[in-house]
Design a protein around this motif. Sequence first.
Motif, PDB file in Angstrom:
ATOM      1  N   THR A  46      22.793  50.222   4.560  1.00 29.69           N
ATOM      2  CA  THR A  46      21.604  49.904   3.772  1.00 29.69           C
ATOM      3  C   THR A  46      21.609  50.616   2.428  1.00 29.69           C
ATOM      4  O   THR A  46      21.272  50.030   1.404  1.00 29.69           O
ATOM      5  CB  THR A  46      20.326  50.286   4.555  1.00 29.69           C
ATOM      6  OG1 THR A  46      20.304  49.545   5.773  1.00 29.69           O
ATOM      7  CG2 THR A  46      19.066  49.994   3.757  1.00 29.69           C
ATOM      8  N   TYR A  47      21.999  51.880   2.409  1.00 33.85           N
ATOM      9  CA  TYR A  47      21.844  52.698   1.207  1.00 33.85           C
ATOM     10  C   TYR A  47      23.128  53.041   0.469  1.00 33.85           C
ATOM     11  O   TYR A  47      23.063  53.488  -0.678  1.00 33.85           O
ATOM     12  CB  TYR A  47      21.116  54.006   1.557  1.00 33.85           C
ATOM     13  CG  TYR A  47      19.712  53.775   2.047  1.00 33.85           C
ATOM     14  CD1 TYR A  47      18.688  53.458   1.168  1.00 33.85           C
ATOM     15  CD2 TYR A  47      19.412  53.853   3.404  1.00 33.85           C
ATOM     16  CE1 TYR A  47      17.390  53.231   1.621  1.00 33.85           C
ATOM     17  CE2 TYR A  47      18.129  53.632   3.870  1.00 33.85           C
ATOM     18  CZ  TYR A  47      17.129  53.317   2.971  1.00 33.85           C
ATOM     19  OH  TYR A  47      15.855  53.093   3.425  1.00 33.85           O
ATOM     20  N   HIS A  48      24.290  52.870   1.096  1.00 32.49           N
ATOM     21  CA  HIS A  48      25.507  53.385   0.471  1.00 32.49           C
ATOM     22  C   HIS A  48      26.656  52.387   0.370  1.00 32.49           C
ATOM     23  O   HIS A  48      27.779  52.784   0.073  1.00 32.49           O
ATOM     24  CB  HIS A  48      25.969  54.647   1.221  1.00 32.49           C
ATOM     25  CG  HIS A  48      24.957  55.741   1.171  1.00 32.49           C
ATOM     26  ND1 HIS A  48      24.685  56.456   0.038  1.00 32.49           N
ATOM     27  CD2 HIS A  48      24.107  56.209   2.111  1.00 32.49           C
ATOM     28  CE1 HIS A  48      23.727  57.326   0.277  1.00 32.49           C
ATOM     29  NE2 HIS A  48      23.355  57.191   1.533  1.00 32.49           N
ATOM     30  N   LYS A  49      26.392  51.107   0.600  1.00 32.52           N
ATOM     31  CA  LYS A  49      27.435  50.108   0.400  1.00 32.52           C
ATOM     32  C   LYS A  49      27.734  49.991  -1.086  1.00 32.52           C
ATOM     33  O   LYS A  49      26.860  50.212  -1.932  1.00 32.52           O
ATOM     34  CB  LYS A  49      26.990  48.741   0.930  1.00 32.52           C
ATOM     35  CG  LYS A  49      27.012  48.640   2.437  1.00 32.52           C
ATOM     36  CD  LYS A  49      26.505  47.310   2.893  1.00 32.52           C
ATOM     37  CE  LYS A  49      27.625  46.293   2.802  1.00 32.52           C
ATOM     38  NZ  LYS A  49      27.256  45.010   3.419  1.00 32.52           N
ATOM     39  N   VAL A  50      28.930  49.630  -1.405  1.00 31.08           N
ATOM     40  CA  VAL A  50      29.335  49.489  -2.803  1.00 31.08           C
ATOM     41  C   VAL A  50      28.397  48.534  -3.536  1.00 31.08           C
ATOM     42  O   VAL A  50      27.987  48.807  -4.673  1.00 31.08           O
ATOM     43  CB  VAL A  50      30.804  49.002  -2.896  1.00 31.08           C
ATOM     44  CG1 VAL A  50      31.165  48.618  -4.294  1.00 31.08           C
ATOM     45  CG2 VAL A  50      31.748  50.059  -2.362  1.00 31.08           C
ATOM     46  N   GLU A  51      28.029  47.438  -2.900  1.00 36.15           N
ATOM     47  CA  GLU A  51      27.147  46.467  -3.544  1.00 36.15           C
ATOM     48  C   GLU A  51      25.776  47.054  -3.852  1.00 36.15           C
ATOM     49  O   GLU A  51      25.194  46.785  -4.910  1.00 36.15           O
ATOM     50  CB  GLU A  51      26.982  45.224  -2.649  1.00 36.15           C
ATOM     51  CG  GLU A  51      28.247  44.449  -2.413  1.00 36.15           C
ATOM     52  CD  GLU A  51      29.117  44.999  -1.278  1.00 36.15           C
ATOM     53  OE1 GLU A  51      30.216  44.482  -1.091  1.00 36.15           O
ATOM     54  OE2 GLU A  51      28.706  45.963  -0.593  1.00 36.15           O
ATOM     55  N   VAL A  52      25.249  47.864  -2.955  1.00 33.16           N
ATOM     56  CA  VAL A  52      23.938  48.486  -3.158  1.00 33.16           C
ATOM     57  C   VAL A  52      24.003  49.491  -4.302  1.00 33.16           C
ATOM     58  O   VAL A  52      23.162  49.482  -5.205  1.00 33.16           O
ATOM     59  CB  VAL A  52      23.443  49.158  -1.858  1.00 33.16           C
ATOM     60  CG1 VAL A  52      22.177  49.960  -2.101  1.00 33.16           C
ATOM     61  CG2 VAL A  52      23.230  48.126  -0.763  1.00 33.16           C
ATOM     62  N   ILE A  53      25.001  50.338  -4.275  1.00 35.66           N
ATOM     63  CA  ILE A  53      25.163  51.338  -5.339  1.00 35.66           C
ATOM     64  C   ILE A  53      25.418  50.647  -6.678  1.00 35.66           C
ATOM     65  O   ILE A  53      24.857  51.028  -7.707  1.00 35.66           O
ATOM     66  CB  ILE A  53      26.310  52.316  -4.999  1.00 35.66           C
ATOM     67  CG1 ILE A  53      26.025  53.048  -3.683  1.00 35.66           C
ATOM     68  CG2 ILE A  53      26.557  53.298  -6.147  1.00 35.66           C
ATOM     69  CD1 ILE A  53      24.777  53.882  -3.680  1.00 35.66           C
ATOM     70  N   GLY A  54      26.270  49.626  -6.660  1.00 37.27           N
ATOM     71  CA  GLY A  54      26.558  48.877  -7.890  1.00 37.27           C
ATOM     72  C   GLY A  54      25.301  48.266  -8.482  1.00 37.27           C
ATOM     73  O   GLY A  54      25.097  48.301  -9.705  1.00 37.27           O
TER      74      GLY A  54
END
Length: 70
Positions: A46-54
């Motif tokens: 939920t919080y640390h996937k590359v897509e989320v961070i990106g």
Amino acid sequence: GLNVRSEEELLIADDPAQFADLVVQIASNPTLRQSLGERARQYAETYHKVEVIGQKIEDVYTGLIAGRPG
């Protein structure tokens, strides 16, 4: 900085003896081990996937660009 809860996504120890006790607890309790693992994975996805961070980085840059005069 992490939005995690003790005994939900992880276990937190304040000293070496408590850490050792928690390691034994996890090692000897498959149900606890599995539930902590599942919730920790859900938190990470939920919080640390590359897509989320990106997306968060893109939002910051978009805000910075929008705030510039000109």
